[in-house]
Write an enzyme that holds these catalytic residues in place. Sequence first.
Site, PDB file in Angstrom:
ATOM      1  N   ARG A  16       0.791  -0.835  -0.003  1.00  0.00           N
ATOM      2  CA  ARG A  16       0.039  -0.102  -0.313  1.00  0.00           C
ATOM      3  C   ARG A  16       0.786   1.454  -0.121  1.00  0.00           C
ATOM      4  O   ARG A  16       2.622   1.258   0.284  1.00  0.00           O
ATOM      5  CB  ARG A  16      -1.055   0.077   1.318  1.00  0.00           C
ATOM      6  CG  ARG A  16       0.063   0.265   2.737  1.00  0.00           C
ATOM      7  CD  ARG A  16      -1.119   0.505   4.265  1.00  0.00           C
ATOM      8  NE  ARG A  16      -0.523   0.766   5.073  1.00  0.00           N
ATOM      9  CZ  ARG A  16      -0.571   0.357   6.345  1.00  0.00           C
ATOM     10  NH1 ARG A  16      -1.523  -0.122   6.833  1.00  0.00           N
ATOM     11  NH2 ARG A  16       0.087   1.793   6.881  1.00  0.00           N
ATOM     12  N   ASN A  64       9.446  -9.810   6.672  1.00  0.00           N
ATOM     13  CA  ASN A  64       9.961  -9.074   7.167  1.00  0.00           C
ATOM     14  C   ASN A  64      10.364  -8.236   7.118  1.00  0.00           C
ATOM     15  O   ASN A  64      12.434  -9.225   7.461  1.00  0.00           O
ATOM     16  CB  ASN A  64      10.089  -9.433   8.464  1.00  0.00           C
ATOM     17  CG  ASN A  64      10.166  -8.584  10.161  1.00  0.00           C
ATOM     18  OD1 ASN A  64      10.268  -7.527   9.937  1.00  0.00           O
ATOM     19  ND2 ASN A  64      10.333  -9.193  11.299  1.00  0.00           N
ATOM     20  N   TYR A 156      12.650   8.055  14.814  1.00  0.00           N
ATOM     21  CA  TYR A 156      11.946   7.739  13.077  1.00  0.00           C
ATOM     22  C   TYR A 156      12.439   8.897  12.904  1.00  0.00           C
ATOM     23  O   TYR A 156      13.620   8.875  11.254  1.00  0.00           O
ATOM     24  CB  TYR A 156      10.949   8.504  13.186  1.00  0.00           C
ATOM     25  CG  TYR A 156      10.181   8.673  11.284  1.00  0.00           C
ATOM     26  CD1 TYR A 156       9.815   6.977  11.069  1.00  0.00           C
ATOM     27  CD2 TYR A 156       9.889   9.419  11.237  1.00  0.00           C
ATOM     28  CE1 TYR A 156       8.884   7.409   9.801  1.00  0.00           C
ATOM     29  CE2 TYR A 156       9.668   9.575   9.589  1.00  0.00           C
ATOM     30  CZ  TYR A 156       8.697   8.721   9.055  1.00  0.00           C
ATOM     31  OH  TYR A 156       8.427   8.136   7.924  1.00  0.00           O
ATOM     32  N   ALA A 158      16.054   9.960  14.002  1.00  0.00           N
ATOM     33  CA  ALA A 158      17.470   8.999  13.328  1.00  0.00           C
ATOM     34  C   ALA A 158      17.491   8.202  12.448  1.00  0.00           C
ATOM     35  O   ALA A 158      18.184   7.364  12.195  1.00  0.00           O
ATOM     36  CB  ALA A 158      17.270   9.010  14.709  1.00  0.00           C
TER      37      ALA A 158
HETATM   38  N1  LIG Z   1       3.403   9.219   4.213  1.00  0.00           N
HETATM   39  C1  LIG Z   1       4.941  10.064   4.821  1.00  0.00           C
HETATM   40  O1  LIG Z   1       4.385  11.541   4.623  1.00  0.00           O
HETATM   41  C2  LIG Z   1       6.150   9.915   4.690  1.00  0.00           C
HETATM   42  C3  LIG Z   1       6.718  10.695   4.509  1.00  0.00           C
HETATM   43  C4  LIG Z   1       8.448  10.548   4.462  1.00  0.00           C
HETATM   44  C5  LIG Z   1       8.295   9.227   4.273  1.00  0.00           C
HETATM   45  N2  LIG Z   1       7.256   7.932   4.260  1.00  0.00           N
HETATM   46  C6  LIG Z   1       7.941   7.030   4.144  1.00  0.00           C
HETATM   47  O2  LIG Z   1       7.990   6.432   3.350  1.00  0.00           O
HETATM   48  C7  LIG Z   1       7.625   4.810   3.160  1.00  0.00           C
HETATM   49  C8  LIG Z   1       6.492   4.533   3.005  1.00  0.00           C
HETATM   50  O3  LIG Z   1       5.284   5.108   3.939  1.00  0.00           O
HETATM   51  P1  LIG Z   1       3.503   5.531   3.929  1.00  0.00           P
HETATM   52  O4  LIG Z   1       3.066   6.700   3.887  1.00  0.00           O
HETATM   53  O5  LIG Z   1       3.248   4.744   2.370  1.00  0.00           O
HETATM   54  O6  LIG Z   1       3.319   4.191   5.258  1.00  0.00           O
HETATM   55  P2  LIG Z   1       2.446   3.129   5.093  1.00  0.00           P
HETATM   56  O7  LIG Z   1       2.603   2.929   6.068  1.00  0.00           O
HETATM   57  O8  LIG Z   1       0.582   3.675   4.065  1.00  0.00           O
HETATM   58  O9  LIG Z   1       3.205   1.643   4.505  1.00  0.00           O
HETATM   59  C9  LIG Z   1       4.286   1.122   5.059  1.00  0.00           C
HETATM   60  C10 LIG Z   1       4.414  -0.172   3.721  1.00  0.00           C
HETATM   61  O10 LIG Z   1       5.781  -1.138   5.205  1.00  0.00           O
HETATM   62  C11 LIG Z   1       4.835  -2.292   5.025  1.00  0.00           C
HETATM   63  N3  LIG Z   1       5.676  -2.664   6.651  1.00  0.00           N
HETATM   64  C12 LIG Z   1       6.151  -1.951   7.640  1.00  0.00           C
HETATM   65  N4  LIG Z   1       7.011  -2.802   8.432  1.00  0.00           N
HETATM   66  C13 LIG Z   1       7.181  -3.576   7.164  1.00  0.00           C
HETATM   67  C14 LIG Z   1       8.503  -4.811   7.726  1.00  0.00           C
HETATM   68  N5  LIG Z   1       8.945  -4.808   8.630  1.00  0.00           N
HETATM   69  N6  LIG Z   1       8.902  -5.626   6.574  1.00  0.00           N
HETATM   70  C15 LIG Z   1       8.138  -5.708   5.665  1.00  0.00           C
HETATM   71  N7  LIG Z   1       7.074  -4.378   5.097  1.00  0.00           N
HETATM   72  C16 LIG Z   1       6.941  -3.498   6.423  1.00  0.00           C
HETATM   73  C17 LIG Z   1       3.679  -2.433   5.907  1.00  0.00           C
HETATM   74  O11 LIG Z   1       2.590  -2.857   6.087  1.00  0.00           O
HETATM   75  C18 LIG Z   1       2.803  -0.993   5.147  1.00  0.00           C
HETATM   76  O12 LIG Z   1       2.396  -2.122   3.519  1.00  0.00           O
HETATM   77  C19 LIG Z   1       8.155   5.246   4.949  1.00  0.00           C
HETATM   78  O13 LIG Z   1       9.531   4.112   5.087  1.00  0.00           O
HETATM   79  C20 LIG Z   1       7.716   6.306   5.916  1.00  0.00           C
HETATM   80  O14 LIG Z   1       8.781   5.644   6.402  1.00  0.00           O
HETATM   81  C21 LIG Z   1       6.481   8.508   4.427  1.00  0.00           C
END
Ligand SMILES: NC(=O)c1ccc[n+]([C@@H]2O[C@H](COP(=O)([O-])OP(=O)(O)OC[C@H]3O[C@@H](n4cnc5c(N)ncnc54)[C@H](O)[C@@H]3O)[C@@H](O)[C@H]2O)c1
Length: 248
Positions: A16, A64, A156, A158
Amino acid sequence: MKLLEGKTAIITGAARGIGKAIAIRFAQEGCNIAFTDLVMDENAQATENEIATFGVKVKGYASNAADFEDTHNVVNEIVKDFERIDILVNNAGITRDGLMMRMSEQQWDMVINVNLKSAFNFVHALTPVMMKQKSGSIINMSSVVGVHGNAGQANYSASKAGMIGLAKSISKELGSRGIRANAIAPGFIITEMTHQLSEEVRAEWAKQIPLKRGGTPEDVANTALYLASDLSSYVTGQVIQVDGGMNT
Ligand SMILES: NC(=O)c1ccc[n+]([C@@H]2O[C@H](COP(=O)([O-])OP(=O)(O)OC[C@H]3O[C@@H](n4cnc5c(N)ncnc54)[C@H](O)[C@@H]3O)[C@@H](O)[C@H]2O)c1
């Protein structure tokens, strides 16, 4: 000619959100997709089906990313299934926010392991494959808070600063082998992750953004496409902020 025709990408945490948008954008450009997530549930299956509509090879793997052995096993499986890997997007990430004084060791360890150790795991497992191919593009998903810090997100921030240090270091180690490594630092992107924040906090963030809107996963996916493709063939060790001007 499509930008990623015939290439293969591994994208972590792509059932997702931003990871899914990147998988779809890459598939639109002819890229075969191996994606991982914690479980291959209905949601992940729907993602796999959607990517398949672009006529590329696609497979989702339950794994994982924080687990070293699990990651090496899944990378071996993916290499067997796809034969070559051109692009790695270290996208899997979580938040466990809290002020430093109240942050538990578990909150710290979980975020560091899922957000940062996961990238070490995948780079470690894939480096021999990319070195043999003498090419590769590695993209680490960082965050603006990894560049600027944020109260209540020490763990986060860090982990995301670590993603930048990791990308910069491996760009120096692996450049001579034709492997590039960069980081993307998204700002406020509208996904399920940011929906955990209260409406008040979201409104406050939006006010600070010069472009006056939250980003979309597609905004980030377009930058990932640039870094994955030959459009960025002389770009390595860089951090690109995709933040609507919020923190620049
Ligand atoms: N949404 C934001 O505003 C934003 C901003 C900056 C950075 N990010 C980064 O972008 C990336 C994606 O974020 P998002 O908003 O789509 O988050 P999200 O929570 O919608 O999606 C994250 C996905 O990672 C999966 N996941 C979690 N732990 C896992 C693991 N141990 N192994 C495999 N998969 C795992 C989850 O099941 C999920 O499908 C992340 O690294 C997040 O930190 C997001």
